[in-house]
Design a protein around this motif. Sequence first.
Motif, PDB file in Angstrom:
ATOM      1  N   VAL A 175       0.836  -1.199   0.000  1.00 18.88           N
ATOM      2  CA  VAL A 175       0.000   0.000   0.000  1.00 18.88           C
ATOM      3  C   VAL A 175       0.873   1.252   0.000  1.00 18.88           C
ATOM      4  CG1 VAL A 175      -1.627   1.342   1.414  1.00 18.88           C
ATOM      5  CG2 VAL A 175      -2.002  -1.095   1.044  1.00 18.88           C
ATOM      6  N   GLY A 176       1.943   1.252   0.799  1.00 15.17           N
ATOM      7  CA  GLY A 176       2.856   2.396   0.830  1.00 15.17           C
ATOM      8  C   GLY A 176       3.516   2.646  -0.517  1.00 15.17           C
ATOM      9  N   THR A 177       3.929   1.579  -1.181  1.00 11.95           N
ATOM     10  CA  THR A 177       4.527   1.711  -2.508  1.00 11.95           C
ATOM     11  C   THR A 177       3.530   2.277  -3.497  1.00 11.95           C
ATOM     12  OG1 THR A 177       6.011  -0.142  -2.050  1.00 11.95           O
ATOM     13  CG2 THR A 177       5.689   0.450  -4.362  1.00 11.95           C
ATOM     14  N   CYS A 178       2.295   1.789  -3.449  1.00 10.34           N
ATOM     15  CA  CYS A 178       1.252   2.317  -4.337  1.00 10.34           C
ATOM     16  C   CYS A 178       1.006   3.793  -4.067  1.00 10.34           C
ATOM     17  CB  CYS A 178      -0.035   1.521  -4.177  1.00 10.34           C
ATOM     18  SG  CYS A 178       0.055  -0.144  -4.843  1.00 10.34           S
ATOM     19  N   CYS A 179       0.996   4.193  -2.793  1.00  3.38           N
ATOM     20  CA  CYS A 179       0.792   5.603  -2.453  1.00  3.38           C
ATOM     21  C   CYS A 179       1.925   6.476  -2.980  1.00  3.38           C
ATOM     22  CB  CYS A 179       0.666   5.777  -0.940  1.00  3.38           C
ATOM     23  SG  CYS A 179      -0.861   5.120  -0.265  1.00  3.38           S
ATOM     24  N   VAL A 180       3.152   6.013  -2.840  1.00  8.81           N
ATOM     25  CA  VAL A 180       4.301   6.771  -3.339  1.00  8.81           C
ATOM     26  C   VAL A 180       4.236   6.890  -4.859  1.00  8.81           C
ATOM     27  CG1 VAL A 180       6.810   6.722  -3.603  1.00  8.81           C
ATOM     28  CG2 VAL A 180       5.796   6.308  -1.382  1.00  8.81           C
ATOM     29  N   LEU A 181       3.898   5.799  -5.541  1.00  6.57           N
ATOM     30  CA  LEU A 181       3.794   5.841  -6.999  1.00  6.57           C
ATOM     31  C   LEU A 181       2.674   6.774  -7.450  1.00  6.57           C
ATOM     32  CD1 LEU A 181       4.429   2.112  -7.955  1.00  6.57           C
ATOM     33  CD2 LEU A 181       5.964   4.054  -8.262  1.00  6.57           C
ATOM     34  N   CYS A 182       1.525   6.714  -6.791  1.00  7.54           N
ATOM     35  CA  CYS A 182       0.416   7.615  -7.132  1.00  7.54           C
ATOM     36  C   CYS A 182       0.811   9.065  -6.879  1.00  7.54           C
ATOM     37  CB  CYS A 182      -0.829   7.259  -6.339  1.00  7.54           C
ATOM     38  SG  CYS A 182      -1.601   5.714  -6.867  1.00  7.54           S
ATOM     39  N   SER A 183       1.505   9.300  -5.777  1.00 10.39           N
ATOM     40  CA  SER A 183       1.972  10.649  -5.457  1.00 10.39           C
ATOM     41  C   SER A 183       2.932  11.155  -6.520  1.00 10.39           C
ATOM     42  CB  SER A 183       2.633  10.647  -4.084  1.00 10.39           C
ATOM     43  OG  SER A 183       3.317  11.835  -3.844  1.00 10.39           O
ATOM     44  N   ALA A 184       3.830  10.289  -6.968  1.00  6.78           N
ATOM     45  CA  ALA A 184       4.788  10.679  -8.006  1.00  6.78           C
ATOM     46  C   ALA A 184       4.068  10.962  -9.322  1.00  6.78           C
ATOM     47  CB  ALA A 184       5.831   9.585  -8.198  1.00  6.78           C
ATOM     48  N   CYS A 185       3.078  10.148  -9.663  1.00  4.72           N
ATOM     49  CA  CYS A 185       2.307  10.372 -10.897  1.00  4.72           C
ATOM     50  C   CYS A 185       1.536  11.692 -10.827  1.00  4.72           C
ATOM     51  CB  CYS A 185       1.354   9.220 -11.162  1.00  4.72           C
ATOM     52  SG  CYS A 185       2.179   7.715 -11.671  1.00  4.72           S
ATOM     53  N   CYS A 186       0.921  11.954  -9.683  1.00  3.13           N
ATOM     54  CA  CYS A 186       0.171  13.210  -9.524  1.00  3.13           C
ATOM     55  C   CYS A 186       1.104  14.406  -9.607  1.00  3.13           C
ATOM     56  CB  CYS A 186      -0.584  13.221  -8.201  1.00  3.13           C
ATOM     57  SG  CYS A 186      -1.970  12.080  -8.157  1.00  3.13           S
ATOM     58  N   ALA A 187       2.248  14.311  -8.948  1.00  3.89           N
ATOM     59  CA  ALA A 187       3.222  15.391  -8.994  1.00  3.89           C
ATOM     60  C   ALA A 187       3.719  15.604 -10.419  1.00  3.89           C
ATOM     61  CB  ALA A 187       4.392  15.091  -8.064  1.00  3.89           C
ATOM     62  N   TYR A 188       3.908  14.543 -11.167  1.00  6.59           N
ATOM     63  CA  TYR A 188       4.357  14.650 -12.555  1.00  6.59           C
ATOM     64  C   TYR A 188       3.292  15.345 -13.401  1.00  6.59           C
ATOM     65  CZ  TYR A 188       5.737  13.365 -17.277  1.00  6.59           C
ATOM     66  OH  TYR A 188       6.079  13.406 -18.594  1.00  6.59           O
ATOM     67  N   LYS A 189       2.014  14.996 -13.186  1.00  7.77           N
ATOM     68  CA  LYS A 189       0.929  15.615 -13.950  1.00  7.77           C
ATOM     69  C   LYS A 189       0.810  17.100 -13.612  1.00  7.77           C
ATOM     70  CE  LYS A 189      -1.858  11.568 -14.862  1.00  7.77           C
ATOM     71  NZ  LYS A 189      -3.150  10.902 -14.720  1.00  7.77           N
ATOM     72  N   ILE A 190       0.971  17.446 -12.341  1.00 12.89           N
ATOM     73  CA  ILE A 190       0.890  18.844 -11.933  1.00 12.89           C
ATOM     74  C   ILE A 190       2.031  19.649 -12.550  1.00 12.89           C
ATOM     75  CG2 ILE A 190       1.130  20.381  -9.941  1.00 12.89           C
ATOM     76  CD1 ILE A 190      -0.415  18.261  -8.309  1.00 12.89           C
ATOM     77  N   VAL A 191       3.231  19.099 -12.505  1.00 11.99           N
ATOM     78  CA  VAL A 191       4.384  19.811 -13.062  1.00 11.99           C
ATOM     79  C   VAL A 191       4.295  19.891 -14.577  1.00 11.99           C
ATOM     80  CG1 VAL A 191       6.882  19.673 -13.349  1.00 11.99           C
ATOM     81  CG2 VAL A 191       5.887  19.296 -11.120  1.00 11.99           C
ATOM     82  N   SER A 192       3.830  18.823 -15.223  1.00 11.83           N
ATOM     83  CA  SER A 192       3.770  18.831 -16.682  1.00 11.83           C
ATOM     84  C   SER A 192       2.670  19.740 -17.205  1.00 11.83           C
ATOM     85  CB  SER A 192       3.588  17.418 -17.223  1.00 11.83           C
ATOM     86  OG  SER A 192       2.360  16.887 -16.832  1.00 11.83           O
ATOM     87  N   SER A 193       1.611  19.949 -16.405  1.00 15.13           N
ATOM     88  CA  SER A 193       0.536  20.826 -16.856  1.00 15.13           C
ATOM     89  C   SER A 193       0.876  22.299 -16.619  1.00 15.13           C
ATOM     90  CB  SER A 193      -0.778  20.472 -16.161  1.00 15.13           C
ATOM     91  OG  SER A 193      -0.691  20.742 -14.792  1.00 15.13           O
ATOM     92  N   ALA A 194       1.850  22.561 -15.767  1.00 17.39           N
ATOM     93  CA  ALA A 194       2.221  23.949 -15.464  1.00 17.39           C
ATOM     94  C   ALA A 194       3.109  24.566 -16.519  1.00 17.39           C
ATOM     95  CB  ALA A 194       2.934  23.999 -14.130  1.00 17.39           C
TER      96      ALA A 194
END
Length: 194
Positions: A175-194
Amino acid sequence: KTGDTEPLWRNLTYSAGEQIQFSMDGENKLKKAVESMNTPCLVFSKLIMVALPIAQVVIVPPKLFLPGAMYLEDCPKQHYIPIYLVVCGVFSIVLAVFSCLPCCKAQECICNLWNGLVSAFMFCWYITGNVWIYSIYTPNYNATLVEEPYCNKTLYLFAFWTTTLGYILFAGALVGTCCVLCSACCAYKIVSSA
């Protein structure tokens, strides 16, 4: 200007003839996404990475070995449970010690083979121990009853909860690994959309 005329997208052709396009600035976006991740998350993950190996070497093996050795003859219902605990404790210590020793380049293949074989044995032994432990779930704890073999309550509950805790920790890590991966994906989407 050569910098202005270079396309942002380049084509890669694989042997199967498939073309995949990728952005030259994609690597920079990923780097920014990882850098923007929460600092407490990174600190927590580093603490886990340091604390788990120390606990694995110092705390866990003696705790597995000692109850198995103390109650070696106290589980006629499934006499392999104390042996399972003793072998787990001994092999955990052996694996931890040998994996910490440095290997020279000439012996790297032997070291990797040894660690792989011991790890494979430990995995198979763990599955076997699960069968032994869970197959007699809620055994008779009373040694005075003649009609049914017993198992020492301390020994059985220790083996049961140690094994169950292994599954709980595995699920938590997953679960922790999934949370970290989801967090990284969300951060990537936020940075790429900016």
